[in-house]
Design a protein around this motif. Structure first.
Motif, short mmCIF file in Angstrom:
data_model
loop_
_atom_site.label_atom_id
_atom_site.label_comp_id
_atom_site.label_asym_id
_atom_site.label_seq_id
_atom_site.Cartn_x
_atom_site.Cartn_y
_atom_site.Cartn_z
N UNK A 1 36.64 74.18 26.74
CA UNK A 1 36.57 74.50 28.16
C UNK A 1 35.55 75.61 28.40
N UNK A 2 35.55 76.66 27.57
CA UNK A 2 34.62 77.78 27.72
C UNK A 2 33.17 77.31 27.61
N UNK A 3 32.88 76.52 26.57
CA UNK A 3 31.51 76.04 26.38
C UNK A 3 31.08 75.12 27.51
N UNK A 4 31.99 74.29 28.00
CA UNK A 4 31.68 73.42 29.14
C UNK A 4 31.26 74.25 30.35
N UNK A 5 32.02 75.31 30.64
CA UNK A 5 31.70 76.18 31.78
C UNK A 5 30.34 76.84 31.61
N UNK A 6 30.07 77.33 30.40
CA UNK A 6 28.80 78.02 30.15
C UNK A 6 27.62 77.06 30.32
N UNK A 7 27.75 75.85 29.79
CA UNK A 7 26.67 74.86 29.93
C UNK A 7 26.44 74.49 31.39
N UNK A 8 27.52 74.27 32.14
CA UNK A 8 27.37 73.89 33.55
C UNK A 8 26.75 75.02 34.36
N UNK A 9 27.19 76.25 34.12
CA UNK A 9 26.62 77.41 34.82
C UNK A 9 25.13 77.55 34.52
N UNK A 10 24.76 77.42 33.26
CA UNK A 10 23.35 77.54 32.88
C UNK A 10 22.52 76.37 33.41
N UNK A 11 23.13 75.20 33.49
CA UNK A 11 22.44 74.03 34.04
C UNK A 11 22.21 74.20 35.55
N UNK A 12 23.25 74.63 36.26
CA UNK A 12 23.13 74.81 37.71
C UNK A 12 22.21 75.97 38.06
N UNK A 13 22.04 76.91 37.12
CA UNK A 13 21.14 78.05 37.34
C UNK A 13 19.72 77.75 36.86
N UNK A 14 19.47 76.52 36.38
CA UNK A 14 18.18 76.08 35.88
C UNK A 14 17.74 76.83 34.62
N UNK A 15 18.70 77.47 33.96
CA UNK A 15 18.40 78.07 32.65
C UNK A 15 18.23 76.95 31.64
N UNK A 16 19.07 75.93 31.75
CA UNK A 16 18.88 74.67 31.04
C UNK A 16 18.37 73.67 32.06
N UNK A 17 17.19 73.14 31.85
CA UNK A 17 16.54 72.34 32.88
C UNK A 17 17.10 70.92 33.00
N UNK A 18 17.44 70.32 31.84
CA UNK A 18 17.71 68.89 31.85
C UNK A 18 19.07 68.52 31.25
#
Length: 258
Positions: free
Chosen positions: A148-165
């Motif tokens: 759950x923690x890793x899912x939240x971190x990935x989604x937050x970084x994705x929505x913040x465009x830290x992870x682009x794709x």
């Protein structure tokens, strides 16, 4: 995001920890676990828009895909799949802690949270040593919380465009994801619950041929290699995914023959 409701994330972390703890103690029915997991995730994502996946961006497609009304069920599905994938991936000491540490540190590097790295790396190393020496075990309480923690971190970084794709995230989660898919299909063909336990995980198959230390190294390389290629090369993500799937299928075929 500055307006992120951390209380909701803490609620999710505590809920999944307790769910995993009860599962470790009482071996809960898989259908009950699925229902409660879905409920916890829905409570969080329905009250926190920053944890909703609303668009899909791919490095090999020019236009993004707007999920619109499908964003809630899609986000629910993604988090459920990853939580169950990382739970299935946990089977021998060190494997899941190494994998989770790699994902955490990678996300902190991408988001340039270097102070967090300084704080968390000693803790992770300490946990690895204890886990390797059979002093502590993650169990379902640990893997569900981490999922759950890793899912939240990935989604937050994705929505913040830290992870682009989206395909970049898939590469990070590829090995546990392929394991989840393979085992679900295998169990389904045998008319078993897709989330039931067995000894057909990649680490179980590898342990038939190789000693424990080599199995840990093989699985860690399988996780690390595509991530390193994404970080340090301009190779098309779609090609990386296809190549890795080919390697994975070949490896499973070879170790399953014996």
């Amino acid at each position: 995001p500055n307006n992120l409701n951390l209380n909701l994330i803490f609620f999710g972390l505590i809920s999944f920890f307790l769910l995993g703890l009860f599962d470790d103690i009482y071996d809960l029915n898989p259908n009950l676990k699925f229902f409660l997991s879905s409920l916890f995730i829905l409570i969080v994502i329905l009250n926190e828009n920053d944890l909703l996946i609303e668009t899909l961006r791919f490095s090999f497609i020019q236009h993004e895909i707007n999920l619109k009304s499908f964003s809630i069920p899609f986000t629910l599905l993604c988090i459920l799949l990853f939580i169950n994938a990382i739970n299935m991936f946990d089977g021998i000491n060190l494997q899941t802690i190494l994998y989770s540490s790699l994902l955490l540190i990678s996300n902190f590097i991408l988001s340039q949270n270097y102070i967090l790295i300084l704080y968390i790396v000693p803790i992770l190393i300490f946990m690895m040593i204890l886990n390797y020496k059979d002093i502590i075990f993650l169990g379902d309480s640990g893997t569900l919380l981490l999922g759950f923690l890793l899912s939240c971190i990935f989604i937050i970084n994705y929505n913040s465009f830290i992870i682009q794709y989206s395909d970049t995230i898939f590469i990070f989660m590829m090995l546990p994801g392929l394991e989840l898919l393979r085992l679900a299909i295998s169990r389904g063909l045998k008319k078993r619950n897709p989330f039931s336990a067995d000894k057909m995980h990649i680490h179980h198959l590898l342990l038939i041929k190789y000693p424990y230390n080599k199995v840990i190294i093989i699985n860690f390389i399988m996780v690390l290699l595509p991530i390193m290629i994404v970080f340090f090369t301009n190779l098309n993500s779609f090609l990386i995914i296809l190549l890795f799937i080919l390697i994975y299928v070949t490896l499973i075929y070879q170790i399953s023959k014996h």
